[in-house]
Enzyme design. Sequence first.
Site, PDB file in Angstrom:
ATOM      1  N   LYS A 170     -34.971 -22.271  -2.430  1.00  0.00           N
ATOM      2  CA  LYS A 170     -35.408 -23.652  -2.623  1.00  0.00           C
ATOM      3  C   LYS A 170     -34.863 -24.519  -1.499  1.00  0.00           C
ATOM      4  O   LYS A 170     -33.662 -24.705  -1.382  1.00  0.00           O
ATOM      5  CB  LYS A 170     -34.922 -24.224  -3.958  1.00  0.00           C
ATOM      6  CG  LYS A 170     -35.567 -25.574  -4.267  1.00  0.00           C
ATOM      7  CD  LYS A 170     -34.830 -26.398  -5.309  1.00  0.00           C
ATOM      8  CE  LYS A 170     -33.797 -27.258  -4.681  1.00  0.00           C
ATOM      9  NZ  LYS A 170     -34.392 -28.319  -3.784  1.00  0.00           N
ATOM     10  N   THR A 224     -20.542 -31.568  -1.584  1.00  0.00           N
ATOM     11  CA  THR A 224     -19.443 -31.028  -2.398  1.00  0.00           C
ATOM     12  C   THR A 224     -19.671 -31.285  -3.885  1.00  0.00           C
ATOM     13  O   THR A 224     -19.449 -30.392  -4.717  1.00  0.00           O
ATOM     14  CB  THR A 224     -18.118 -31.645  -1.930  1.00  0.00           C
ATOM     15  OG1 THR A 224     -17.865 -31.179  -0.590  1.00  0.00           O
ATOM     16  CG2 THR A 224     -16.957 -31.260  -2.830  1.00  0.00           C
ATOM     17  N   THR A 226     -22.448 -31.545  -5.506  1.00  0.00           N
ATOM     18  CA  THR A 226     -23.471 -30.604  -6.001  1.00  0.00           C
ATOM     19  C   THR A 226     -22.916 -29.190  -6.041  1.00  0.00           C
ATOM     20  O   THR A 226     -23.153 -28.440  -6.979  1.00  0.00           O
ATOM     21  CB  THR A 226     -24.708 -30.662  -5.105  1.00  0.00           C
ATOM     22  OG1 THR A 226     -25.111 -32.019  -4.959  1.00  0.00           O
ATOM     23  CG2 THR A 226     -25.856 -29.850  -5.694  1.00  0.00           C
ATOM     24  N   GLU A 244     -21.216 -23.659   1.092  1.00  0.00           N
ATOM     25  CA  GLU A 244     -20.908 -24.341   2.347  1.00  0.00           C
ATOM     26  C   GLU A 244     -21.162 -25.812   2.097  1.00  0.00           C
ATOM     27  O   GLU A 244     -22.315 -26.221   1.962  1.00  0.00           O
ATOM     28  CB  GLU A 244     -21.776 -23.783   3.461  1.00  0.00           C
ATOM     29  CG  GLU A 244     -21.209 -24.045   4.840  1.00  0.00           C
ATOM     30  CD  GLU A 244     -21.567 -25.438   5.299  1.00  0.00           C
ATOM     31  OE1 GLU A 244     -22.739 -25.658   5.584  1.00  0.00           O
ATOM     32  OE2 GLU A 244     -20.671 -26.310   5.340  1.00  0.00           O
ATOM     33  N   CYS A 278     -22.700 -30.971   8.947  1.00  0.00           N
ATOM     34  CA  CYS A 278     -21.424 -30.863   8.214  1.00  0.00           C
ATOM     35  C   CYS A 278     -20.254 -30.655   9.158  1.00  0.00           C
ATOM     36  O   CYS A 278     -19.114 -30.881   8.798  1.00  0.00           O
ATOM     37  CB  CYS A 278     -21.506 -29.710   7.222  1.00  0.00           C
ATOM     38  SG  CYS A 278     -21.984 -28.166   7.990  1.00  0.00           S
ATOM     39  N   GLU A 374     -16.835 -38.266   3.236  1.00  0.00           N
ATOM     40  CA  GLU A 374     -17.940 -37.823   4.084  1.00  0.00           C
ATOM     41  C   GLU A 374     -19.054 -38.863   4.086  1.00  0.00           C
ATOM     42  O   GLU A 374     -19.592 -39.214   3.051  1.00  0.00           O
ATOM     43  CB  GLU A 374     -18.509 -36.481   3.601  1.00  0.00           C
ATOM     44  CG  GLU A 374     -19.607 -35.947   4.525  1.00  0.00           C
ATOM     45  CD  GLU A 374     -20.171 -34.621   4.084  1.00  0.00           C
ATOM     46  OE1 GLU A 374     -20.479 -34.461   2.896  1.00  0.00           O
ATOM     47  OE2 GLU A 374     -20.297 -33.725   4.944  1.00  0.00           O
TER      48      GLU A 374
HETATM   49  O1  TXE Z   1     -27.184 -32.702  -0.769  1.00  0.00           O
HETATM   50  P1  TXE Z   1     -27.314 -31.985  -2.160  1.00  0.00           P
HETATM   51  P2  TXE Z   1     -27.977 -33.949  -0.356  1.00  0.00           P
HETATM   52  C1  TXE Z   1     -23.597 -33.812   2.034  1.00  0.00           C
HETATM   53  C2  TXE Z   1     -23.778 -35.162   2.648  1.00  0.00           C
HETATM   54  C3  TXE Z   1     -24.905 -35.716   1.884  1.00  0.00           C
HETATM   55  C4  TXE Z   1     -24.560 -35.200   0.498  1.00  0.00           C
HETATM   56  C5  TXE Z   1     -25.752 -35.192  -0.398  1.00  0.00           C
HETATM   57  O2  TXE Z   1     -22.623 -35.933   2.406  1.00  0.00           O
HETATM   58  O3  TXE Z   1     -24.924 -37.113   1.895  1.00  0.00           O
HETATM   59  O4  TXE Z   1     -24.122 -33.867   0.720  1.00  0.00           O
HETATM   60  O5  TXE Z   1     -26.842 -34.681   0.372  1.00  0.00           O
HETATM   61  C6  TXE Z   1     -30.115 -29.000  -4.208  1.00  0.00           C
HETATM   62  N1  TXE Z   1     -28.332 -27.431  -8.755  1.00  0.00           N
HETATM   63  N2  TXE Z   1     -24.328 -32.779   2.738  1.00  0.00           N
HETATM   64  O6  TXE Z   1     -28.396 -34.839  -1.474  1.00  0.00           O
HETATM   65  O7  TXE Z   1     -27.615 -32.902  -3.281  1.00  0.00           O
HETATM   66  C7  TXE Z   1     -30.938 -30.025  -3.482  1.00  0.00           C
HETATM   67  O8  TXE Z   1     -32.251 -30.101  -4.024  1.00  0.00           O
HETATM   68  C8  TXE Z   1     -28.860 -26.722  -7.737  1.00  0.00           C
HETATM   69  C9  TXE Z   1     -23.572 -31.848   3.518  1.00  0.00           C
HETATM   70  O9  TXE Z   1     -29.057 -33.377   0.481  1.00  0.00           O
HETATM   71  O10 TXE Z   1     -26.116 -31.175  -2.216  1.00  0.00           O
HETATM   72  C10 TXE Z   1     -30.935 -29.468  -2.071  1.00  0.00           C
HETATM   73  O11 TXE Z   1     -31.882 -28.441  -1.931  1.00  0.00           O
HETATM   74  N3  TXE Z   1     -29.294 -27.284  -6.591  1.00  0.00           N
HETATM   75  C11 TXE Z   1     -24.343 -30.571   3.688  1.00  0.00           C
HETATM   76  C12 TXE Z   1     -29.533 -28.903  -1.952  1.00  0.00           C
HETATM   77  O12 TXE Z   1     -29.079 -28.693  -3.292  1.00  0.00           O
HETATM   78  C13 TXE Z   1     -29.172 -28.620  -6.464  1.00  0.00           C
HETATM   79  C14 TXE Z   1     -25.732 -30.812   4.166  1.00  0.00           C
HETATM   80  C15 TXE Z   1     -28.560 -29.858  -1.268  1.00  0.00           C
HETATM   81  O13 TXE Z   1     -28.636 -31.071  -1.947  1.00  0.00           O
HETATM   82  C16 TXE Z   1     -28.616 -29.433  -7.477  1.00  0.00           C
HETATM   83  C17 TXE Z   1     -26.384 -31.755   3.321  1.00  0.00           C
HETATM   84  C18 TXE Z   1     -28.184 -28.783  -8.663  1.00  0.00           C
HETATM   85  N4  TXE Z   1     -27.662 -29.464  -9.685  1.00  0.00           N
HETATM   86  C19 TXE Z   1     -25.672 -32.714   2.620  1.00  0.00           C
HETATM   87  N5  TXE Z   1     -28.639 -30.734  -7.039  1.00  0.00           N
HETATM   88  C20 TXE Z   1     -23.712 -29.623   4.668  1.00  0.00           C
HETATM   89  N6  TXE Z   1     -22.591 -29.041   4.283  1.00  0.00           N
HETATM   90  O14 TXE Z   1     -24.266 -29.382   5.711  1.00  0.00           O
HETATM   91  C21 TXE Z   1     -29.172 -30.714  -5.798  1.00  0.00           C
HETATM   92  N7  TXE Z   1     -29.512 -29.453  -5.451  1.00  0.00           N
END
Ligand code: TXE
Length: 474
Positions: A170, A224, A226, A244, A278, A374
Amino acid sequence: MRVVHNWISGVQAPTSDHLDDTNPATSQVIARIPRSQASDVHAAVVAAREGARVWSRTPASERAIALRRIADALEARLDELAALESQDQGKPVSLARKVDIPRAIANFRFFASALEQETLASTRMADAINYEARKPIGIVGLITPWNLPLYLLSWKVAPALAMGNAIVAKPSELTPLTADALAGICADILPAGVFNLVHGLGPECGQAIVEHPEIKAISFTGGTATGRRVAATAAPMFKKLSLELGGKNSTLVFADADFDQAVAGAVRAGFANQGEICLCGSRLLVQRSIYDRFVEAFTAGVQALKVGDPAHPDTDIGALNSLAHRDKVEGYLSLARDEGGTVVGGERSPGPGAFLNPAVVTGLEPTCRTATEEIFGPVVTVHPFDDEDQAIAIANGTEYGLAASVWTSDLGCAHRVGEALDVGMVWVNTWLHRDLRVPFGGVKNSGVGREGGRWSMAFYSENKNICVKLGDRR
Ligand code: TXE
């Protein structure tokens, strides 16, 4: 308007409910994607059962050939995929063409070679021989974020396929388009059911993947918060888990660094991909004796970055990934001012897109919220330090532990500081210089586990030891 479907069993599978996908540079809706539910995820798992049965029996040499065919197909569409990634994510098309898509291609080629070159150990006893065997896990769940969409999806898909697994993946609902293209390529190359792609919201579709009992491993990259929810679901089910997560990485510049190289390195580390990586160096720590001169040069370098249309070849900084994310980043700029910081930059650009000028923040305590949470946008806070111990203490003073870069001409300093930093990855006099054989991952709230090279091969397989008793002498 592009209509994107799920890909299940090698064919497009329409769903009833949809989400809009927006180009963040124009705020125009450019696609509609499925809002998949648990039933769609289960359909993908049913397809993956057959995919896993066939793929696990496919010889490694044939799996490697398939990976290379996927890489070739991606390469043939490099410019198209770069444009798609840029429109979907907001990043400059030049960056997508130079980094994101070439790296996705490299991921598939790398793991094809790793699979062909892999040898496993045997351990001799006086009266027995032990030998290691690897088995596929079966069906694995891959969940990826919006910052490096195809780069990070391929980073998981390639080794998962190499090790003989079937996949239910996904992508982020904010950046679905290159994942859709990859699924179409895989449909032409892989047996039905090996690569299944479901689109949708995290709490609905992502959660359904994490909790599906037949999906035995989860590789997640994202925030983090999530990651915590993913772990809470997966851990009691004893699923293999690779997380990650976020980062708040320091760029440490010592007085004996090559000044111009460190300035350029700090600008790139701070603002590549709009600061939405990240690994970005969002905390700049500069030794006090060069602090004023460095801040002046760094700020000039940041202000020279061209913010604008991601499709323009000269653009350095494109649109943030969404208007909502821009609001989040602006919220941190307000917080920075409230916490006593001086902000240079950070203005919105006129127009409908999620554009924000890069910002340099000085005058903040390194322990304040702006300097430890972050932000994930084009914002760098700058802090002075006196000596190695203070630099290490500041750098280790966040809940994250992903990466850092150290700029110095003193090898002893580089090694001492590199070893003392509580992070998973340290670069010295460079940043984001990646070899796919090395381990990638963080500590503390930056995640659990390592991927990359043999670490990925191990994660996406089950290692087995077989002990063979040798017969007695005759
Ligand atoms: O990440 P999410 P988002 C950080 C960065 C950003 C924050 C939120 O600070 O502002 O995370 O970003 C899926 N069960 N990073 O909203 O929510 C979601 O649909 C299973 C750092 O994009 O973590 C997406 O496909 N899956 C990071 C994926 O998780 C779930 C890069 C990431 O979404 C879920 C991006 C759940 N309950 C954001 N909720 C890095 N380390 O590079 C969401 N998802």
